[in-house]
Every structure is written in C-alpha cells, then in structure tokens.
Design a protein around this motif. Structure first.
Motif, mmCIF file in Angstrom:
data_model
loop_
_atom_site.group_PDB
_atom_site.id
_atom_site.type_symbol
_atom_site.label_atom_id
_atom_site.label_comp_id
_atom_site.label_asym_id
_atom_site.label_seq_id
_atom_site.Cartn_x
_atom_site.Cartn_y
_atom_site.Cartn_z
ATOM 1 N N LEU A 112 0.919 -1.255 -0.107
ATOM 2 C CA LEU A 112 0.198 -0.061 -0.008
ATOM 3 C C LEU A 112 0.674 1.334 0.017
ATOM 4 C CD1 LEU A 112 -2.931 -1.030 2.540
ATOM 5 C CD2 LEU A 112 -2.851 -0.810 0.010
ATOM 6 N N SER A 113 2.035 1.126 0.932
ATOM 7 C CA SER A 113 2.713 2.558 0.851
ATOM 8 C C SER A 113 3.473 2.694 -0.491
ATOM 9 C CB SER A 113 3.707 2.574 1.980
ATOM 10 O OG SER A 113 4.732 1.552 1.558
ATOM 11 N N THR A 114 3.838 1.676 -1.212
ATOM 12 C CA THR A 114 4.295 1.717 -2.722
ATOM 13 C C THR A 114 3.723 2.548 -3.490
ATOM 14 O OG1 THR A 114 5.835 -0.203 -2.078
ATOM 15 C CG2 THR A 114 5.590 0.397 -4.389
ATOM 16 N N THR A 115 2.187 1.999 -3.481
ATOM 17 C CA THR A 115 1.222 2.373 -4.273
ATOM 18 C C THR A 115 1.116 4.125 -4.126
ATOM 19 O OG1 THR A 115 0.020 0.621 -4.250
ATOM 20 C CG2 THR A 115 -1.204 2.559 -4.943
ATOM 21 N N THR A 116 1.222 4.559 -2.580
ATOM 22 C CA THR A 116 0.977 5.918 -2.418
ATOM 23 C C THR A 116 2.284 6.625 -2.603
ATOM 24 O OG1 THR A 116 -0.505 5.224 -0.400
ATOM 25 C CG2 THR A 116 0.709 7.352 -0.167
ATOM 26 N N HIS A 117 3.372 6.139 -2.292
ATOM 27 C CA HIS A 117 4.699 6.692 -2.617
ATOM 28 C C HIS A 117 4.820 7.000 -4.137
ATOM 29 C CE1 HIS A 117 8.811 7.630 -2.550
ATOM 30 N NE2 HIS A 117 9.161 6.609 -3.412
ATOM 31 N N LEU A 118 4.356 5.912 -4.969
ATOM 32 C CA LEU A 118 4.552 6.311 -6.523
ATOM 33 C C LEU A 118 3.439 7.162 -6.905
ATOM 34 C CD1 LEU A 118 4.635 2.718 -7.821
ATOM 35 C CD2 LEU A 118 6.643 4.358 -7.431
ATOM 36 N N THR A 119 2.293 7.261 -6.521
ATOM 37 C CA THR A 119 1.434 8.294 -7.030
ATOM 38 C C THR A 119 1.503 9.698 -6.448
ATOM 39 O OG1 THR A 119 -0.146 7.600 -5.167
ATOM 40 C CG2 THR A 119 -0.416 6.771 -7.471
ATOM 41 N N THR A 120 2.300 9.704 -5.152
ATOM 42 C CA THR A 120 2.426 11.030 -4.545
ATOM 43 C C THR A 120 3.880 11.927 -5.069
ATOM 44 O OG1 THR A 120 1.388 10.360 -2.658
ATOM 45 C CG2 THR A 120 3.036 12.097 -2.375
ATOM 46 N N ASP A 121 4.657 11.066 -5.376
ATOM 47 C CA ASP A 121 6.050 11.612 -5.337
ATOM 48 C C ASP A 121 6.768 11.097 -6.743
ATOM 49 O OD1 ASP A 121 7.092 13.561 -3.104
ATOM 50 O OD2 ASP A 121 6.297 11.754 -2.154
ATOM 51 N N ILE A 122 6.103 10.137 -7.566
ATOM 52 C CA ILE A 122 6.971 9.640 -8.849
ATOM 53 C C ILE A 122 5.899 10.057 -9.999
ATOM 54 C CG2 ILE A 122 7.786 7.557 -9.727
ATOM 55 C CD1 ILE A 122 8.820 6.756 -7.255
ATOM 56 N N VAL A 123 4.874 9.169 -10.330
ATOM 57 C CA VAL A 123 4.118 9.229 -11.437
ATOM 58 C C VAL A 123 2.596 8.765 -10.822
ATOM 59 C CG1 VAL A 123 5.011 7.183 -12.361
ATOM 60 C CG2 VAL A 123 4.024 8.717 -13.695
ATOM 61 N N ALA A 124 1.722 9.642 -11.498
ATOM 62 C CA ALA A 124 0.201 9.192 -11.406
ATOM 63 C C ALA A 124 -0.034 8.367 -12.351
ATOM 64 C CB ALA A 124 -0.496 10.632 -10.920
ATOM 65 N N MET A 125 0.442 7.238 -12.512
ATOM 66 C CA MET A 125 0.044 6.628 -13.736
ATOM 67 C C MET A 125 -1.245 5.903 -13.556
ATOM 68 S SD MET A 125 2.310 3.603 -15.440
ATOM 69 C CE MET A 125 1.763 2.153 -14.314
ATOM 70 N N PRO A 126 -2.211 5.888 -14.673
ATOM 71 C CA PRO A 126 -3.396 5.249 -14.559
ATOM 72 C C PRO A 126 -3.482 3.421 -14.274
ATOM 73 C CG PRO A 126 -3.032 5.684 -16.944
ATOM 74 C CD PRO A 126 -2.072 6.375 -16.175
ATOM 75 N N VAL A 139 -3.882 -7.500 7.744
ATOM 76 C CA VAL A 139 -4.744 -6.162 8.468
ATOM 77 C C VAL A 139 -3.971 -5.419 9.181
ATOM 78 C CG1 VAL A 139 -6.558 -5.743 9.898
ATOM 79 C CG2 VAL A 139 -7.059 -7.713 8.459
ATOM 80 N N LEU A 140 -2.822 -5.782 9.812
ATOM 81 C CA LEU A 140 -2.193 -4.701 10.672
ATOM 82 C C LEU A 140 -1.457 -3.833 9.818
ATOM 83 C CD1 LEU A 140 -1.196 -4.047 13.731
ATOM 84 C CD2 LEU A 140 0.756 -6.000 13.197
ATOM 85 N N GLY A 141 -0.794 -4.341 8.905
ATOM 86 C CA GLY A 141 -0.056 -3.719 7.450
ATOM 87 C C GLY A 141 -0.915 -2.414 7.029
ATOM 88 N N GLY A 142 -1.970 -3.046 6.549
ATOM 89 C CA GLY A 142 -2.924 -2.337 5.824
ATOM 90 C C GLY A 142 -3.433 -0.938 6.702
ATOM 91 N N LEU A 143 -3.793 -1.228 7.977
ATOM 92 C CA LEU A 143 -4.169 -0.313 8.834
ATOM 93 C C LEU A 143 -3.153 0.882 9.373
ATOM 94 C CD1 LEU A 143 -5.992 -2.350 11.907
ATOM 95 C CD2 LEU A 143 -7.112 -0.631 10.416
ATOM 96 N N PHE A 144 -1.830 0.313 9.416
ATOM 97 C CA PHE A 144 -0.795 1.156 9.480
ATOM 98 C C PHE A 144 -0.709 2.287 8.178
ATOM 99 C CE2 PHE A 144 3.726 2.219 8.662
ATOM 100 C CZ PHE A 144 3.956 3.215 9.817
ATOM 101 N N ALA A 145 -0.701 1.538 6.996
ATOM 102 C CA ALA A 145 -0.412 2.505 5.823
ATOM 103 C C ALA A 145 -1.603 3.129 5.342
ATOM 104 C CB ALA A 145 0.077 1.452 4.817
ATOM 105 N N ALA A 146 -2.851 2.404 5.398
ATOM 106 C CA ALA A 146 -4.035 3.132 4.914
ATOM 107 C C ALA A 146 -5.042 4.020 5.744
ATOM 108 C CB ALA A 146 -4.930 2.138 4.452
ATOM 109 N N LEU A 147 -4.788 3.885 7.038
ATOM 110 C CA LEU A 147 -5.552 4.688 8.280
ATOM 111 C C LEU A 147 -4.540 5.621 9.011
ATOM 112 C CD1 LEU A 147 -8.313 5.105 9.101
ATOM 113 C CD2 LEU A 147 -8.096 3.142 10.556
#
Length: 751
Positions: A236-250, A345-353
């Motif tokens: 999840l953090s890789t997705t956020t990192h890419l769309t925030t600071d690298i490239v907002a690819m569809p 779930v624990l990893g998702g809660l940390f990265a998404a919430l």
C-alpha cells in the motif's frame, strides 16, 4: 508425483482458483458500483480496502474455527453458509439511509459490509478450508503448495477486471456473471467435500511432521504476524509513494497488488531455487532502491517507478519465502493463515489509516522499507571476513568501523546536500558500498541503510515537516514553497504543480498555470458578463490555490465546490495564497464530492459551471458519465455553459465528451493551448478546456465561431471535439478507460 499419490489434487486446485478469482474480481466491481453513490474520495477507497482485509480475516478465523470438527460437519456447515450467502446475490449496493454529517467514516464500511459482507466472508474462507480438506487424505502431500494456486487465482481476478471484464460488460452483466461463478464455486466445494467425506477431521499428510508436534509458541506466532504485516503495508505504501512523489500513472494500484500476489505464488510453490536467489539479492535491491525512499524531491520517471515495484517484489517474495519456511505442520494450517491474515490487516491499518492521520508526508513508506531490512533473511553477499580469514571478533570490529565510516559519509552528505552535488554522489556511493559489505550482520546493515536514507535527501524531507509549509490529508500531500528566483509561490500536490502565485508587486493577483487569460476557462470567465449579464451565476468545481477567484467581478454570484478541507484551509490562508481572500473572500465554499454537492443545488442555478476536479492525472470518472453530466445540466440554466478541464498526459478524454454532446444534441468545442515559452510566460502552462452548451447561440458568443480542425494541435482557437465512430457513451453502469489511454505516454518517462 503420480495421480494416486495426490488424490484429486486437480479438484482442490480448481476450487481454490475459482474462489480466489471471484474474491479479487468482486472488490473492484463493487468499488465501481459505489462510485456514483460515495464519490471518488480516497477515504472511500481506504475504507473499502480495510473492509476487504477485515472480511478476509473473518473468513480465515471462521475456517480456523471450523477445523475443530470432522470433515462431514465442516462440509455441512460451510455449504449451508454458502447457500445462505446467496441471498445477497446478484451483487448490488444495499439501500441504507444516508449518513449524518461527520459520520461518513463509519457509514462507508457499513454500506460495503451490508452490500457484500456475507458473500465475501464465506468465499474468503474457502482457500484455507480447501487446503485443510486436501490434507485430510494421508496420500495428498504438502497442502501449502495449494496456497500458490490461491494467489494465482487472486492475481487473475485482479488483472481481468480492468483488462477484460470492465471494458466488455456493463455492471448488471458483471453482477450476474459473478453470480454464475459463485454457483460454480458452491458446486466445486460440495464435490470437494464428497471427496473427503470419510476422512477424519485431524488427519495430516504423510509429508507432515509427527502428530504430536506442539502448538507453535507465541513468539513464533508474533514472528509470522510481523513478516506478513510488512509486505502488506509496503504494498500500500508503494502505491501511495508512487502516486504522490513519482508518477500518477493510471491503474497503478493494480501493479503493486499484483506483484504482492505473485510473490505468494512463487514463495509457496516448488520454485525453491528461485526463492533462494531472490532472498540473496533482496537486501542489495532494498539498499539500492530503498535508499531513495526518504527523498521527497526526486522527480518522477518511469525508471524510478519500475525500480520501486521491483524492490517491492523482491522484498515480498523474500519475506513470504521466509514465512513459508517457518510454516507449521498441516494440523496448524488454519492458525497459520489466520495470523497471516491478521498481519495483512495490521499492515493495511498502518499504511491506509494510521499514517495519513499522523504523518505530514508518506513516512510510512521509508518506515516499512526499514522494517523490511529488520526482518529479511540476510545471507552475506560478499563474505569478505571468510576471504580474509578474520576471526568472528575481528570481523565484528571491522563491521563496526565500517558503520562509523558510513555515519561520517552521511554527515558529509547532509552538510553538502545544497552544495557540491558530485561530492554528495560519491559519499552516497561509499555508504551504499558499505551496506553491501555488512549484509550478514543485521545490527550493522540496518543502521547503514538508515544512514543512506537520511543522507539521500532524507534530512531535507524531515526538516520540511517542521517548516509548517507541508500538510497531508486523505487526498494527498501538499507543500507550499517559495521560488525567489522567479518570484513565485508554488503549491505542489506530491510532485505535481497544483497552484502558483506571483510574488512580484502588482502581479500577485494575475491568473497563472492552467488559468491564464488565454486559456479556455480564462476566456469564458472574462466574458461572463457579456454572456450572462452583470449578475452571472458561476459554479467552480475544484479550488486549488484559489486562482480562478480573481476572475470574479462585482455583482456576480459564485459558488465553489471542493472535496478536501485541507485545500480550503490553504487557499484561505493569506500567509500562503491571497487569491481567495483578496478577490472572493465572501464566496461560499461547499465541501464534499462535486457530483453529490452539485446535485443538491436548486435547478437552473448556474450560467457557467466549471469542472476542474482532476487530482494530478487521475480521472474523476464518476464526474464524466451520462448521469453526472445530467446533474450538471439540471443545475445549469437552459442556455448555460459547462466548461470541463481535460488536460491529461495519460488519457484522451475528447471522445468521452464528444459522445456525450452528440447524445444530448449539444454544441461542443475544445480550446487547446500549448505551454508558452520564454521567461515572460514561465507562470503559465498549457491546457485543454472543453465547452458544452445546449444553446448554439451561446457557443457562438463564447467562441466567435468554432474553427475547423486543420492540424494535430489547433492551438489557440476553439475547434470541434474529436469523436470516435463506435465509442460507447460512458454511464454509471459502463465506462472503460482502456480505449482512451495514451499508451506511449505510459511507457515513456514523465514530462
């Protein structure tokens, strides 16, 4: 292995494949269904992901509980629940009362659970349950290999939705197709139960360890939990990192999740040599790519994006391979999967919430990268201590000295980050080389890795958090910076310019970026009085830095719609930007998703309605469908003008709006303005604006007559939209982005 040695393996593999395929097909399908109802807020997607992970955990817990019974009773209970869950079919959205103000965070999970909760819960249980049933035959062999089939089915379901299902079928047909797949799954589960009807409930495979194996210790279970949590959060953090600071690819979210699932396929298969190879190279890959994870100003290229995805795949495969190595005997199989799911779930809660609420930048990504270094197996890449014949004590002291050298190099990088770039580069190479040398000593590798992250831009990123000029919401990371050289103040959304104000005296309120006087929106708002009179009513969807507010003239009635409260705070703060406070301080700003809020406006309110709701290059698909345009048409006067901003590096939205205009019998035109060149125009950027109206005379008044398209750019004039002969009109029930993708821009680097 012969057929007799693995009785009916094909049946259990097929059942697991079908169930996992359906599980990952229904998630994007339901998200697509709720889009018009909930809007496109990232918080909605975060809630959907957390609901999905929670239901998956519940399904695994149910499978673990069911394992205490004999196979016959397990089968009777599970088939009965599958039949009962069919009452929620075909898949649709539950009709529940809308939320009270401020209760959306609780209402969204409630809606999703009410819509698909029982079906998702019972299907989620089938993968661990089928593996346990498979192992009930003493000749079956290792059941954990079937988990690779489960993730292969998940990967197929994930990829097939955007690539095959969504472009080919409307939502109603998708729902009935999924229902047919569910009926097939129920039949396969019943046949699988029949194949193990006479088996005992606690039988294990011949390849498992002895029946008397003790229950895994709490420490081992916590180890499972952490190893499962880190790749889940990193995905999840890789997705956020890419769309925030690298490239907002569809469709970018598909790639990290797909690689995450593939890592399970490899780790839980018989590809031992491949897993071992990946485990050896993963620390070096983590060092080379993860060392950049604290850098917040690296720009965006496809090479960086691909490197980040490669690192995720290496780390996830190595950690999941380690998890497979630590697996218990089949009698504890469902406990193992339950803890794995809890880790997810624990990893998702940390990265998404948790992270968006606590951090002002995507710090969850470097933290999870560092956690990966703490958990990865670390086989020495260069066993120099053995080559030199050093004793363990001497090797440890040498490694400690190398850590001290890395600390000195990091200090030199931080001190010279704004100085000599070449020196910074060479000191970075020194730390990287030391990191390669100390792989094998976790106590040395982790601090050297952290020093590399801090040296390569990390110190500047951390300092920015104390400046008060950066803020984060569920919608992204916003940073306000000054550019004294060009006398500008900039608002960046990740690495995308989101607003700009001149700081030169006398020019502070001049429109900039996409909104200059020569742009489609500038020309339209400049003519608002001529088009609709001195009391023209104007609606603006998308606030940004508030640039458009300075087009408002006395007597005009403006309303601004903005989804992000943080953006409103930035635009209204005169210490950051003064467009709104000086030009339209009394203009009402309505918070919420534009489609939902415009629908609440009285009919025939606006003379001009401007839709500028893109977040970087992400498409607000629910704002461009037949139903959405119908909402805008209702809110506008009969001769009103609808203006939509469609500048995009990845999507050609002209056919979408051309099809909509043709279906409604509206006049439509597009103004294509290139990015100006030269120092005098450095504050302006190119833009594409589409104007639509039901009144041809109003279009003529705006454009002075639409010019024919003469070449590929048609710059600086209003020209007809380019439609496509067989392009299917977008609706809430059917819309596919694949036909309008600029494939060349996806493959190429970010401009």
């Amino acid at each position: 292995m012969t057929a007799n040695a693995s009785p009916r393996r094909w049946l259990f593999v097929l059942t697991i494949l079908v169930g996992s395929f359906l599980l990952f097909l229904v998630q994007p399908m339901v998200a697509r269904m709720v889009l018009p109802k909930l809007g496109g807020a990232p918080a909605v997607w975060n809630s959907a992901m957390l609901v999905y992970q929670a239901l998956l955990l519940g399904g695994y817990a149910y499978a673990h509980w069911l394992g205490r019974f004999q196979i016959r009773r397990q089968a009777a209970i599970h088939v009965a629940l599958l039949v009962a869950a069919a009452l929620w079919l075909p898949i649709g959205i539950a009709n529940i009362a809308p939320p009270a103000p401020g209760q959306e965070a609780l209402w969204v999970p409630l809606l999703l659970i009410a819509s698909i909760g029982p079906v998702f819960f019972v299907v989620a249980a089938q993968a661990p349950l089928m593996q346990r049933w498979f192992a009930a035959d003493t000749r079956a062999g290792d059941p954990y290999i079937l988990y690779a089939a489960s993730n292969l089915g998940s990967f197929a379901g994930l990829i097939s939705y955007p690539a095959l299902v969504e472009p080919a079928l409307p939502l109603a047909a998708q729902s009935w197709g999924w229902t047919a797949g569910y009926a097939l799954l129920v039949a396969l589960v019943a046949i699988s139960a029949a194949a193990r009807w006479r088996a005992g409930g606690e039988a294990v495979g011949a390849e498992a360890v002895a029946d008397g194996e003790a229950r895994p210790a709490l420490r081992r279970q916590i180890h499972w939990l952490l190893i499962a949590a880190v790749p889940s959060g990193l995905m999840l953090s890789t997705t956020t990192h890419l769309t925030t600071d690298i490239v907002a690819m569809p469709l970018l979210w598909v790639l990290p999740l797909g690689l995450y699932l593939l890592s399970f396929v490899i780790a839980f298969s018989t590809m031992d040599r491949l897993v071992q190879t990946i485990t050896v190279v993963a620390p070096a890959g983590l060092l080379s790519v993860g060392g950049l994870s604290l850098l917040s100003s690296g720009g965006g290229s496809m090479m960086i994006a691909l490197s980040s995805l490669a690192m995720l795949f290496l780390v996830a495969t190595a950690l999941h391979g380690y998890l497979y190595h630590l697996r218990p005997a089949p009698r504890y199989l469902t406990l193992f999967y339950l803890i794995m799911s809890a880790g997810g779930v624990l990893g998702g809660l940390f990265a998404a919430l948790f992270a968006p609420l606590v951090f002002d930048w995507v710090y969850e990504h470097p933290l999870l990268v560092l956690a990966s270094a703490m958990l990865l197996p670390l086989p020495a890449l260069f066993p120099w201590d053995q080559w030199l014949g050093l004793k363990p004590r001497a090797a440890r002291w040498t490694a400690a000295l190398l850590v001290a050298v890395a600390a000195f190099a990091c200090w030199k990088m931080v001190d010279g980050w704004t100085g000599v770039v070449a020196d910074v580069k060479w000191w970075g190479i020194v730390i990287f080389a030391i990191g390669l040398l100390v792989i094998g000593w976790r106590w040395a590798f982790v601090p050297v890795f952290a020093l590399l992250m801090l040296g390569v831009g990390g110190w500047d990123t951390v300092q920015e958090s104390f400046s008060g000029m950066r803020v984060r919401s569920y919608f992204g990371v916003y940073t306000v910076t000054d550019d004294p050289e060009h006398q500008q103040r900039r608002l960046a959304h990740g690495t995308t310019l989101h607003g700009l104000q001149r700081t030169e005296a006398g020019k502070q309120l001049e429109p900039t970026t996409y909104y200059g006087h020569q742009s489609g929106v500038g020309l339209t708002l400049d003519k608002a009085e001529a088009l609709a009179g001195p009391d023209a009513a104007v609606g603006i969807v998308g606030l940004g830095a508030g640039t458009l507010a300075c087009y408002r003239k006395p007597g005009q009635k403006w309303t601004i719609f903005e989804i992000d409260p943080v953006m409103v705070d930035i635009a209204r703060d005169p210490t950051k930007f003064t467009f709104l406070s000086e030009c339209a301080g009394d203009t009402p700003v309505i918070l919420g998703d534009a489609r939902l809020q415009v629908a609440n406006q009285p009919p025939g309110r606006f003379d001009i309605l401007v839709i500028d709701a893109f977040s970087s290059d992400a498409i607000p698909l629910h704002l461009l469908t037949k139903e959405a345009i119908g909402i805008y048409a209702r809110a506008m006067k009969p001769d009103g003008i609808l203006l939509i901003h469609i500048s995009n590096r990845f999507f050609n939205l002209e056919p979408v709006l051309a099809a909509e205009a043709k279906a409604r019998g509206w006049s439509a035109a597009i103004r294509i303005d290139p990015s100006p060149t030269g120092d005098d125009f450095s504050d302006l950027t190119g833009s594409n604006w589409v104007a639509l109206t039901a009144a041809p005379q109003r279009m003529d008044a705006l454009t002075g007559g639409i010019r024919p398209r003469k070449d590929s750019r048609n710059e600086g004039v209003w020209v007809p939209l380019e439609g496509r002969a067989r392009f299917e009109r977008w609706t809430d029930d059917y819309a596919s982005t694949l036909p309008i993708l600029f494939w060349g821009n996806i493959i190429g680097d970010r401009e």
